[in-house]
Design a protein around this motif. Structure first.
Motif, PDB file in Angstrom:
ATOM      1  N   VAL A 189     -16.474 -39.624   6.627  1.00 20.56           N
ATOM      2  CA  VAL A 189     -16.204 -39.057   7.945  1.00 20.56           C
ATOM      3  C   VAL A 189     -17.536 -38.509   8.444  1.00 20.56           C
ATOM      4  CG1 VAL A 189     -14.839 -37.412   9.258  1.00 20.56           C
ATOM      5  CG2 VAL A 189     -13.876 -38.458   7.200  1.00 20.56           C
ATOM      6  N   PRO A 190     -18.199 -39.209   9.373  1.00 21.95           N
ATOM      7  CA  PRO A 190     -19.548 -38.792   9.794  1.00 21.95           C
ATOM      8  C   PRO A 190     -19.607 -37.353  10.281  1.00 21.95           C
ATOM      9  CG  PRO A 190     -19.036 -40.981  10.642  1.00 21.95           C
ATOM     10  CD  PRO A 190     -17.764 -40.438  10.062  1.00 21.95           C
ATOM     11  N   GLU A 191     -18.574 -36.935  11.029  1.00 19.81           N
ATOM     12  CA  GLU A 191     -18.566 -35.563  11.539  1.00 19.81           C
ATOM     13  C   GLU A 191     -18.505 -34.554  10.398  1.00 19.81           C
ATOM     14  OE1 GLU A 191     -16.807 -38.357  14.520  1.00 19.81           O
ATOM     15  OE2 GLU A 191     -16.482 -37.948  12.392  1.00 19.81           O
ATOM     16  N   ARG A 192     -17.752 -34.903   9.344  1.00 16.16           N
ATOM     17  CA  ARG A 192     -17.661 -34.007   8.187  1.00 16.16           C
ATOM     18  C   ARG A 192     -19.013 -33.892   7.490  1.00 16.16           C
ATOM     19  NH1 ARG A 192     -13.055 -33.897   4.775  1.00 16.16           N
ATOM     20  NH2 ARG A 192     -11.888 -34.535   6.628  1.00 16.16           N
ATOM     21  N   ARG A 193     -19.698 -35.012   7.380  1.00 17.09           N
ATOM     22  CA  ARG A 193     -21.010 -34.996   6.736  1.00 17.09           C
ATOM     23  C   ARG A 193     -22.013 -34.218   7.574  1.00 17.09           C
ATOM     24  NH1 ARG A 193     -23.062 -40.460   4.050  1.00 17.09           N
ATOM     25  NH2 ARG A 193     -21.383 -39.804   2.658  1.00 17.09           N
ATOM     26  N   ALA A 194     -21.959 -34.396   8.889  1.00 16.12           N
ATOM     27  CA  ALA A 194     -22.878 -33.664   9.769  1.00 16.12           C
ATOM     28  C   ALA A 194     -22.623 -32.166   9.706  1.00 16.12           C
ATOM     29  CB  ALA A 194     -22.734 -34.170  11.202  1.00 16.12           C
ATOM     30  N   ALA A 195     -21.363 -31.780   9.470  1.00 17.63           N
ATOM     31  CA  ALA A 195     -21.013 -30.358   9.436  1.00 17.63           C
ATOM     32  C   ALA A 195     -21.690 -29.628   8.286  1.00 17.63           C
ATOM     33  CB  ALA A 195     -19.496 -30.198   9.338  1.00 17.63           C
ATOM     34  N   GLU A 196     -22.159 -30.374   7.272  1.00 18.49           N
ATOM     35  CA  GLU A 196     -22.830 -29.736   6.144  1.00 18.49           C
ATOM     36  C   GLU A 196     -24.141 -29.076   6.557  1.00 18.49           C
ATOM     37  OE1 GLU A 196     -23.276 -32.899   3.362  1.00 18.49           O
ATOM     38  OE2 GLU A 196     -21.113 -33.118   2.996  1.00 18.49           O
ATOM     39  N   GLN A 197     -24.638 -29.409   7.753  1.00 15.88           N
ATOM     40  CA  GLN A 197     -25.900 -28.841   8.230  1.00 15.88           C
ATOM     41  C   GLN A 197     -25.721 -27.511   8.961  1.00 15.88           C
ATOM     42  OE1 GLN A 197     -28.478 -31.940  10.196  1.00 15.88           O
ATOM     43  NE2 GLN A 197     -26.604 -33.149   9.993  1.00 15.88           N
ATOM     44  N   PHE A 198     -24.478 -27.058   9.096  1.00 16.16           N
ATOM     45  CA  PHE A 198     -24.220 -25.865   9.905  1.00 16.16           C
ATOM     46  C   PHE A 198     -23.347 -24.871   9.144  1.00 16.16           C
ATOM     47  CE2 PHE A 198     -24.807 -29.513  12.662  1.00 16.16           C
ATOM     48  CZ  PHE A 198     -25.751 -29.066  13.572  1.00 16.16           C
ATOM     49  N   ALA A 199     -23.718 -23.604   9.224  1.00 16.87           N
ATOM     50  CA  ALA A 199     -22.904 -22.523   8.663  1.00 16.87           C
ATOM     51  C   ALA A 199     -23.053 -21.300   9.555  1.00 16.87           C
ATOM     52  CB  ALA A 199     -23.337 -22.199   7.236  1.00 16.87           C
ATOM     53  N   TYR A 200     -21.909 -20.812  10.075  1.00 17.69           N
ATOM     54  CA  TYR A 200     -21.922 -19.642  10.953  1.00 17.69           C
ATOM     55  C   TYR A 200     -21.991 -18.369  10.113  1.00 17.69           C
ATOM     56  CZ  TYR A 200     -20.160 -22.953  14.492  1.00 17.69           C
ATOM     57  OH  TYR A 200     -20.007 -24.003  15.340  1.00 17.69           O
ATOM     58  N   GLU A 201     -22.637 -17.349  10.667  1.00 18.12           N
ATOM     59  CA  GLU A 201     -22.745 -16.077   9.957  1.00 18.12           C
ATOM     60  C   GLU A 201     -22.712 -14.922  10.952  1.00 18.12           C
ATOM     61  OE1 GLU A 201     -25.549 -13.987   6.508  1.00 18.12           O
ATOM     62  OE2 GLU A 201     -26.301 -15.729   7.614  1.00 18.12           O
ATOM     63  N   LEU A 202     -21.751 -14.030  10.790  1.00 16.56           N
ATOM     64  CA  LEU A 202     -21.679 -12.798  11.580  1.00 16.56           C
ATOM     65  C   LEU A 202     -22.396 -11.693  10.806  1.00 16.56           C
ATOM     66  CD1 LEU A 202     -17.977 -12.880  12.810  1.00 16.56           C
ATOM     67  CD2 LEU A 202     -20.007 -12.983  14.251  1.00 16.56           C
ATOM     68  N   LEU A 203     -23.337 -11.041  11.461  1.00 11.50           N
ATOM     69  CA  LEU A 203     -24.170 -10.062  10.768  1.00 11.50           C
ATOM     70  C   LEU A 203     -23.866  -8.617  11.156  1.00 11.50           C
ATOM     71  CD1 LEU A 203     -27.515 -12.025  11.085  1.00 11.50           C
ATOM     72  CD2 LEU A 203     -26.095 -11.798   9.050  1.00 11.50           C
ATOM     73  N   GLU A 204     -23.542  -8.388  12.433  1.00  7.82           N
ATOM     74  CA  GLU A 204     -23.335  -7.007  12.881  1.00  7.82           C
ATOM     75  C   GLU A 204     -22.473  -6.996  14.136  1.00  7.82           C
ATOM     76  OE1 GLU A 204     -26.051  -3.054  14.001  1.00  7.82           O
ATOM     77  OE2 GLU A 204     -26.989  -5.022  13.734  1.00  7.82           O
ATOM     78  N   VAL A 205     -21.520  -6.110  14.162  1.00  2.00           N
ATOM     79  CA  VAL A 205     -20.653  -5.933  15.326  1.00  2.00           C
ATOM     80  C   VAL A 205     -20.720  -4.466  15.735  1.00  2.00           C
ATOM     81  CG1 VAL A 205     -18.310  -6.070  16.225  1.00  2.00           C
ATOM     82  CG2 VAL A 205     -19.113  -7.797  14.596  1.00  2.00           C
ATOM     83  N   GLY A 206     -20.931  -4.216  17.021  1.00  2.00           N
ATOM     84  CA  GLY A 206     -20.999  -2.830  17.486  1.00  2.00           C
ATOM     85  C   GLY A 206     -20.299  -2.636  18.816  1.00  2.00           C
ATOM     86  N   ASN A 207     -20.080  -1.366  19.170  1.00  2.00           N
ATOM     87  CA  ASN A 207     -19.547  -0.983  20.484  1.00  2.00           C
ATOM     88  C   ASN A 207     -18.167  -1.587  20.757  1.00  2.00           C
ATOM     89  OD1 ASN A 207     -22.003   0.390  21.018  1.00  2.00           O
ATOM     90  ND2 ASN A 207     -22.928  -1.515  21.763  1.00  2.00           N
ATOM     91  N   THR A 208     -17.253  -1.404  19.820  1.00  2.00           N
ATOM     92  CA  THR A 208     -15.902  -1.943  20.006  1.00  2.00           C
ATOM     93  C   THR A 208     -14.880  -0.868  20.338  1.00  2.00           C
ATOM     94  OG1 THR A 208     -15.600  -1.833  17.605  1.00  2.00           O
ATOM     95  CG2 THR A 208     -16.265  -3.962  18.541  1.00  2.00           C
ATOM     96  N   ALA A 209     -15.329   0.342  20.606  1.00  2.00           N
ATOM     97  CA  ALA A 209     -14.394   1.403  20.997  1.00  2.00           C
ATOM     98  C   ALA A 209     -13.916   1.152  22.427  1.00  2.00           C
ATOM     99  CB  ALA A 209     -15.072   2.760  20.902  1.00  2.00           C
ATOM    100  N   PRO A 210     -12.767   1.716  22.806  1.00  2.00           N
ATOM    101  CA  PRO A 210     -12.268   1.538  24.178  1.00  2.00           C
ATOM    102  C   PRO A 210     -13.324   1.909  25.205  1.00  2.00           C
ATOM    103  CG  PRO A 210     -10.596   2.572  22.822  1.00  2.00           C
ATOM    104  CD  PRO A 210     -11.840   2.521  21.984  1.00  2.00           C
ATOM    105  N   GLY A 211     -13.521   1.024  26.203  1.00  2.00           N
ATOM    106  CA  GLY A 211     -14.481   1.269  27.275  1.00  2.00           C
ATOM    107  C   GLY A 211     -15.889   0.803  26.969  1.00  2.00           C
TER     108      GLY A 211
END
Length: 767
Positions: free
Chosen positions: A394-416
């Motif tokens: 599956v070419p798309e599956r093989r291409a996906a091996e080149q990508f990995a998402y990473e969340l590092l920091e989340v801020g300012n999620t309080a109301p407003g």
């Protein structure tokens, strides 16, 4: 390990024939005097090895009649097969126990049958099973494509030979068939043989039989073999999707037994199609994609009781190019799983590519070929770029091996506050980081080929409701960080990027938020000149809104269990991939598909304007039960009505984590949210929604009959419940499902669904 398959676990009895041989030494001459003793003569030739006595069960439990046992399961185990030289009629020793290990006596000859095959080498040097127990099937008087009698592998009923019940759970069966005299199957005691048995027509036996006791051996030695030399697939692999194999009315449950009949010896007389395992299983799983089916010829097998089994609309839940889904080369039980790529054949390849004519070269680039020539182009040493493992990717599956998402920091999620998210996209194959503002996979904006999105939803408890987001129905905030595609993000100079929401968290938001990174890069994965959407595993993190410490949402389903069938679970144009928390952010109790019911769209044209729930606890159950059609990606009609789930719907742990399928707390105002079935006229408000109480929502997706609904309503459920402004249950009615269906209740869900009976689930998972 299957019951009784390990050789070292068996206790062999001494041969009775050996004792008989000793008694003959005491015979004297009839007349005349004895002469002087002569010199010792040479050793004579060894005689044939006789049958061992039946080895019994080791539980030590007292035998019980098979007709009075509770029969929660029937477990036979073959302990030996001997083919006498004088009769050629195999002698089988075996025992039978129930699910408690108690020996079962009184097995009737009419309720047991046996099948036998041998492993031979065909004219092109490939090994294949050949049935020894055979029959001729006539097409009969029906209206069939097939018109001539055909040969099929079959079983020998216990009434054709002699069954001896030893009264302790052990049995001896002597075949009525002389295996040396089967037409067109010359007997060769040095070939690998396999025997299996099946038991029918006892209470619960057809649904709970757990073994066909396949026994692989060589008649010349009588020794059981741990493997035949042709172990291609294994029950464990099949049961990743099918939960528990059961065919022909129930009692055929083991792939090692299936091949004893389903081999090149067997053809379905009514259809004229071979029922060889290699061909038939490939065709069944390819289903609607078969060239013959697309050309207008349905793929039909007339099976058990001449039932019509049309596989023309079967859609394999994973990508059919992933041959390793079934042929698991990492499984020690299937050392020949690699044959699909090392020994290509006309039977194997032509089963899916069934428009190829190997004798004329039609649809094969004009190349005429035989099995002996397949490896030249498609074998492991081919240099033509046509190796089986090169083209079945599956070419798309093989291409996906080149990508990995990473969340590092989340801020300012309080109301407003305006949430900010720092993240990066890695290239694991190169040890580098992608620049999402300039690298090509993230700048192919035409048609939405490149897409990256940050979703922010709330609250994780009791359910996502996204209250106050302003996106209907009940959808999360969404940020686009791709500057080339109209979005906004800041490069931090270290390979990371920060995206900040232009919409603040609503003042009404509470609890904990989920922050998810999803979407797809664009790469020409198959080198056809057009970019493809690459499915990359989504990631998520939790951040407090009003919670001082973030509270993760409950986990009830295991994505690994989804991927056992689906390979990679990717939906919505390859945007949402392999992260169920991301799915639940949008597929929450307040959401329906109303936003996709766009006037004039294909969805409305086919399904109408009335919305349906997309809440996961209802929709996923309904999809797998084949009871829902939904407006989805691109405002298209996605039809799941009639879906045939490959497993058993009652096996909750086919998808769920253990014990996460019990009734939930549905207390009005604080419990799990009810499911909206109709979003009402005001899509921004929940107070005019029509909803179904939480437990009834989940259960009614499968149990949708009138009596089931009445039962639920009598126990507190509502199918016309009102919601408060926050989406909570407004009614004072309380579901009491947990009293009976909770853990340990009189109608415990796990017990009623018989979850523990399925391999790898429930109590079985502890073994």
């Amino acid at each position: 390990m299957r019951h009784g398959r390990a050789l070292e676990s068996r206790r062999r009895h001494a041969s009775l024939l050996a004792l008989l041989g000793l008694s003959l030494l005491g015979l004297a001459a009839c007349e005349g005097d004895n002469g002087p003793q002569g010199a010792q003569g040479p050793d004579g030739p060894g005689g044939p090895t006789g049958p061992t006595g039946p080895t019994g069960p080791t539980s030590g439990a007292a035998p019980v009649p098979i007709t009075t046992s509770s029969l929660g399961g029937i477990v036979p185990d073959v302990t030996g097969v001997f083919v006498p030289d004088d009769t050629g009629k195999p002698v089988v020793t075996f025992f039978v126990v129930d699910e408690q290990g108690r020996p079962l006596t009184g097995l009737a000859p009419a309720n047991v049958s046996f099948a036998l095959a041998r492993l031979a080498t065909n004219a092109t040097g490939q090994r294949q099973w050949e049935s020894i127990t055979l029959r001729t099937e006539s097409p009969g008087s029906g209206t069939w494509p097939g018109t001539v009698p055909t040969q099929q592998g079959t079983t020998e009923p216990g009434t054709s030979g002699t069954l001896v019940d030893h009264g302790d759970g052990t049995y001896t069966y002597t075949f009525g068939t002389d295996v040396r005299a089967v037409p067109d199957v010359p007997y060769d005691a040095n070939l690998v043989h396999r025997l299996g048995l099946e038991i029918r027509n006892y209470p619960a036996a057809t649904s709970l039989l757990v073994s066909n006791a396949p026994y692989t051996f060589t008649p010349a030695t009588g020794v059981e073999l741990t493997q035949s030399g042709r172990e291609i697939v294994d029950d464990d692999t099949c049961e990743q999707c099918h939960d528990k194999l059961q065919f022909h009315g129930g009692p055929r449950t083991d792939t090692q037994y299936c091949v004893v009949c389903h081999n090149a010896s067997s053809t379905d007389a009514q259809s004229g199609n071979t029922v060889d395992m290699t061909v038939m299983i490939h065709k069944i799983h390819y289903g609607h994609l078969l060239p013959s089916v697309q050309a207008g010829t349905p793929y039909v097998i007339y099976g058990f009781g001449n039932s019509v089994n049309d596989y023309s609309e079967v859609e394999f839940p994973a990508d059919v190019r992933e041959c390793g889904t079934c042929h698991d080369e990492s499984d020690a039980d299937t050392p020949q799983a690699q044959n699909w790529r090392t020994q290509p054949s006309m039977r194997g390849c032509g089963s899916c590519h069934d428009d190829v004519d190997f004798t004329t070269g039609a649809n094969h680039a004009g190349i005429v070929a035989t099995d002996a020539e397949c490896s030249a182009c498609h074998g492991p040493d081919s240099g033509f770029g046509l190796r089986a493992d090169e083209v079945h990717v599956v070419p798309e599956r093989r291409a996906a091996e080149q990508f990995a998402y990473e969340l590092l920091e989340v801020g300012n999620t309080a109301p407003g506050q305006a949430p900010s998210v720092r993240f990066r996209v890695n290239n694991p194959t190169g040890g580098t980081v992608w620049n999402i503002q300039s690298d090509a996979p993230f700048t192919q904006c035409a048609g939405g080929a490149s897409r990256l999105a940050i979703d922010i939803g709330w609250s994780t408890h009791p359910d996502y409701d996204n209250l106050g987001s302003g996106l209907v129905p009940a959808q999360p905030l969404q940020l686009n960080p791709l500057t080339a595609c109209g979005g906004s993000s800041v490069a931090n100079g270290d390979g990371t990027f920060t995206a900040t929401s232009t919409t603040p968290m609503p003042a009404t938001a509470t609890g904990t938020a989920i922050v998810a990174l999803e979407g797809h890069p664009a790469v020409d994965a198959n080198a056809d000149g057009a970019v493809d959407r690459i499915p990359v595993r989504n990631v998520h993190a939790f951040a407090g809104v009003t919670d001082a410490t973030p509270q993760p949402r409950r986990e009830v389903v295991d994505i690994a269990r989804c991927d056992q069938c689906h390979g990679v679970l990717t939906l919505h144009g390859n945007n949402r991939t392999d992260d169920l928390q991301v799915c639940a952010t949008c597929h929450n109790p307040n959401a329906t598909d109303i936003a996709r019911r766009v006037a004039g769209s294909q969805c409305v044209t086919e399904l109408g304007a009335d919305d349906v729930p997309i809440d996961f606890k209802y929709m996923i159950h309904a999809i797998h039960a084949g009871k829902i059609d939904v407006c989805g990606f691109g405002n298209t009609a996605i039809r799941f009505t009639g879906v045939t789930y490959p497993g058993h719907l009652n096996n909750c742990e086919g998808c769920h984590l253990p014990d996460t399928y019990y009734p939930v707390d549905a207390t009005p105002g604080s419990g799990v949210l009810p499911t909206t079935f109709d979003a009402g006229a005001n899509l921004a408000a929940y107070t005019d929604d029509r909803a179904v109480t939480p437990n009834a929502s989940a259960c009614s997706a499968c149990h949708d009959g009138a009596s089931a609904r009445t039962h639920m309503e009598l126990n507190g459920a509502s199918f016309a419940a009102a919601k408060t402004a926050t989406g909570a249950l407004a009614s004072g009615t309380v579901e009491t499902c947990g009293l009976c269906h909770g853990s340990g209740g009189v109608a415990d869900v796990k017990t009623m669904h018989q979850v523990a009976l399925f391999p790898g689930t429930g109590d079985d998972a502890q073994q």
